[in-house]
Enzyme design. Structure first.
Site, PDB file in Angstrom:
ATOM      1  N   CYS A 386       1.316  -1.105   0.198  1.00 54.43           N
ATOM      2  CA  CYS A 386       0.298   0.140   0.160  1.00 54.43           C
ATOM      3  C   CYS A 386       0.692   1.727  -0.361  1.00 54.43           C
ATOM      4  O   CYS A 386       1.485   1.638  -1.367  1.00 54.43           O
ATOM      5  CB  CYS A 386      -0.927  -0.079   1.323  1.00 54.43           C
ATOM      6  SG  CYS A 386      -2.245   0.854   0.662  1.00 54.43           S
ATOM      7  N   HIS A 512      -3.976  -5.583   0.352  1.00 53.88           N
ATOM      8  CA  HIS A 512      -2.464  -5.264   1.785  1.00 53.88           C
ATOM      9  C   HIS A 512      -2.796  -6.890   1.603  1.00 53.88           C
ATOM     10  O   HIS A 512      -4.259  -7.490   2.001  1.00 53.88           O
ATOM     11  CB  HIS A 512      -3.395  -5.192   2.676  1.00 53.88           C
ATOM     12  CG  HIS A 512      -3.341  -3.649   3.132  1.00 53.88           C
ATOM     13  ND1 HIS A 512      -2.499  -3.302   3.373  1.00 53.88           N
ATOM     14  CD2 HIS A 512      -4.649  -2.370   2.247  1.00 53.88           C
ATOM     15  CE1 HIS A 512      -3.005  -1.324   4.179  1.00 53.88           C
ATOM     16  NE2 HIS A 512      -3.405  -1.280   3.218  1.00 53.88           N
ATOM     17  N   GLU A 514      -1.776  -9.386   3.163  1.00 59.45           N
ATOM     18  CA  GLU A 514      -1.866  -9.476   4.284  1.00 59.45           C
ATOM     19  C   GLU A 514      -3.085  -9.824   5.006  1.00 59.45           C
ATOM     20  O   GLU A 514      -3.108 -10.968   5.736  1.00 59.45           O
ATOM     21  CB  GLU A 514      -1.073  -8.170   5.401  1.00 59.45           C
ATOM     22  CG  GLU A 514      -1.703  -7.205   5.953  1.00 59.45           C
ATOM     23  CD  GLU A 514      -1.519  -6.428   4.707  1.00 59.45           C
ATOM     24  OE1 GLU A 514      -1.017  -6.453   3.805  1.00 59.45           O
ATOM     25  OE2 GLU A 514      -1.485  -4.915   5.153  1.00 59.45           O
TER      26      GLU A 514
HETATM   27  N1  GLN Z   1      -1.994   6.529   2.195  1.00 56.42           N
HETATM   28  C1  GLN Z   1      -1.917   6.056   1.209  1.00 56.42           C
HETATM   29  C2  GLN Z   1      -3.356   6.221   0.429  1.00 56.42           C
HETATM   30  O1  GLN Z   1      -4.542   6.536   1.194  1.00 56.42           O
HETATM   31  C3  GLN Z   1      -1.637   4.234   2.017  1.00 56.42           C
HETATM   32  C4  GLN Z   1      -2.875   3.712   2.531  1.00 56.42           C
HETATM   33  C5  GLN Z   1      -2.600   2.756   3.237  1.00 56.42           C
HETATM   34  O2  GLN Z   1      -0.555   2.080   2.993  1.00 56.42           O
HETATM   35  N2  GLN Z   1      -3.220   1.829   3.493  1.00 56.42           N
HETATM   36  O3  GLN Z   1      -3.368   6.091  -0.495  1.00 56.42           O
END
Ligand code: GLN
Length: 536
Positions: A386, A512, A514
């Site tokens: 992410c 994600h 995970e």
């Molecule tokens: N801050 C980033 C976004 O909003 C990544 C978010 C995250 O790592 N879950 O796109």
């Protein structure tokens, strides 16, 4: 008809109610029952999505896009079930629903009160899972510690349900038995008080689980049984174990599942074997070699990256390795004192693989970019998740494409090279809670790519939690210079995965992975990443 198991905790928090709930689920599944587990959190937030990880650890995300407590991650990892928004509830959501109904006029002029309106809402949210007909057991974990003001409506709801459901429901209560070193004694008094507290709410616990650092002998258990009106076989101890994954086995050994069934008047039958689970534990306990993974992030807290650490550990286990996870503070890499910087740099060098962690906001991102550069230029297996993927993209823009001012518009709204930009449909959103791109979306992988090989498929579904995305305007430049988009969303064309295929293992995912790794089904991306780290 579904049966209900209520799990509460007393004396102190952090007793591991989530692990016990998951273990109960696991053991009942092993007997062929269909189960689900839900969590009620007594705080007023609608969901934990707006909480700082320092408050309650990581925010877990369900397939249907609910931001939830990290215990739901345990439920899924232990049992392989897929939870949804019905599995996660907070006081805030209960009140919101009641207040919305009141505004609509649903209560026909009645005075709205905690009892019965709030408690009915809680009861409905407990029963709604059982009423789907999909489950034999609904396990409901109540967050917090009994005696807290916030827990009271939940306990009243449980009292009522226990009365209505009779033998079809039971109360499992966790307490703590402290060891007093000076006296060389284990103390059961806090447990007695905690049960008294439960009784004052009208709930007699059926099963007590005593968390302890030292073994309790039978006399001790008998004493607790006698003082708390609980059968001896229903006083179970949960000693500290080397791994949370040993807990179901320990609970089965003491007959927790059979005690539950007996209490509910269900034939007990033979104790099931936990074949694949035991195999996993065996692998874990016999692994001697170590793979070192650095988590580059800004939250210096064990629980903040829970699902990532667990996914790494599942994958390492199946590769016959132990994983040694080192937290590398990304802020220290750039803004630390001389010693902090030196330590972080040293840590960076000692790893077999690096994970660039998810996150929000400016703090610590320059360090993440530095770590990414280090991995790229030293060919260290590197997994960006992410925000971590976004950092890979920014680093590449700055150091390979030559855009020194490249950034995400999250960090620098005025950068002329916004290689990471806010998603179009996010631009008019003013409420922060629950409005990100959340939950599972399709991702189409490039046929013939390493990713397609890792997944063994060209169409996958993964869970998201973000507002920003790769800016497709730059895609051609990236691909020309060697960073490929190897996975994208088929409808929105959003870039979901980037890779530098010429490196050992350098993959960033906007989603994600995970959240989908379980004990019995480790995630293919983590499996592949750990393999690359071991091979290095
Ligand atoms: N801050 C980033 C976004 O909003 C990544 C978010 C995250 O790592 N879950 O796109």
């Amino acid at each position: 008809m579904a049966k209900y198991i209520f799990v509460t905790g007393g004396v102190v928090s952090s007793l591991g109610k989530g692990i016990i709930s998951s273990s109960i689920g696991k053991l009942l599944q092993a007997r062929g029952y269909k189960i689900t587990i839900q969590k009620f959190d007594p705080y007023i937030n609608i969901d934990p999505g707006t909480l700082n990880p320092y408050e309650h650890g990581e925010c877990y995300v369900t397939v249907d896009g609910m931001e939830t407590d990290l215990d739901l991650g345990h439920y899924e990892r232990f049992t392989g079930i897929q939870t949804t928004r019905a599995n996660s509830m907070t006081t805030g959501r209960i009140y919101k629903s009641v207040i919305d109904k009141e505004r609509r006029g649903d209560y026909l002029g009645k005075t709205i009160q905690v009892v019965p309106h709030i408690t009915d809402e809680i009861k409905n949210n407990i029963k709604c899972l059982g009423e789907t007909g999909e489950y034999d057991f609904v396990i409901t974990e109540i967050g917090g510690t009994i005696g807290d003001i916030e827990s009271a409506p939940f306990l009243e709801a449980i009292r009522q349900l226990k009365w209505e459901l009779g033998r079809d429901s039971i109360s499992v209560h966790l307490t703590y038995v402290p060891y007093l070193k000076a006296a060389d004694e284990l103390k059961t008094k806090p447990t007695q008080h905690s049960v008294k507290e439960m009784l004052s709410y009208g709930i007699q616990p059926d099963i007590l689980i005593l968390r302890t650092e030292k073994h309790l002998d039978d006399n001790m258990r008998m004493k607790v049984a006698g003082f708390c009106n609980v059968d001896l076989e229903c006083v179970i101890q949960s000693e500290d174990l080397p791994s949370i994954y040993e807990v179901p086995v320990n609970m089965q050994r003491q007959g927790l599942d059979s005690a539950i069934l007996r209490k509910m008047g269900i034939p007990v039958g033979e104790t099931p074997k936990l074949g694949p689970w035991l195999n996993f534990l065996e692998l874990r306990n016999t692994a001697t070699e170590i793979v070192r993974i650095g988590l580059v992030g800004k939250y210096d807290l064990q629980d903040a990256y829970k699902s990532i650490s667990e996914s790494l550990s599942h994958a390492a286990t199946y590769h016959h390795h132990k994983v040694k996870i080192t937290f590398i503070n990304s802020e220290h890499l750039t803004d630390g004192s001389a010693e902090e910087k030196q330590l972080a740099e040293q840590q960076l060098k000692e790893q077999d693989g690096l994970v660039i962690c998810p996150g929000f906001g400016q703090r610590g991102i320059e360090g993440k970019i530095l770590a990414t550069e280090y991995a790229r230029t030293h060919n260290i297996p590197c997994f960006g998740i992410c925000l971590g993927m976004q950092m890979m993209v920014i680093e590449f823009a700055r150091n390979v494409l030559g855009y020194k001012d490249a950034n995400s518009s999250e960090m620098d709204a005025s950068t002329p090279h916004n290689v990471i930009d806010m998603m179009e449909d996010q631009k008019n959103i003013s409420n922060m809670g629950g409005t990100m791109r959340l939950g599972a979306y399709d991702c189409e992988l490039q046929p013939g790519s390493r990713l397609a090989e890792i997944y063994g498929s060209v169409m996958v579904r993964e869970r998201h939690r973000h507002r920003y995305e790769f800016n497709n305007r730059y895609l051609e430049e990236y691909e020309e210079k060697g960073m490929q988009c190897v996975g994208r969303n088929p409808e929105a064309k959003l870039v979901e995965i980037v890779e530098i295929p010429t490196l050992r293992w350098f993959i960033g995912t906007q989603f994600h992975p995970e959240y989908q790794s379980t004990v019995l089904r480790p995630h293919p991306l983590f499996m592949s990443f750990i393999k690359a780290a071991i091979d290095k």
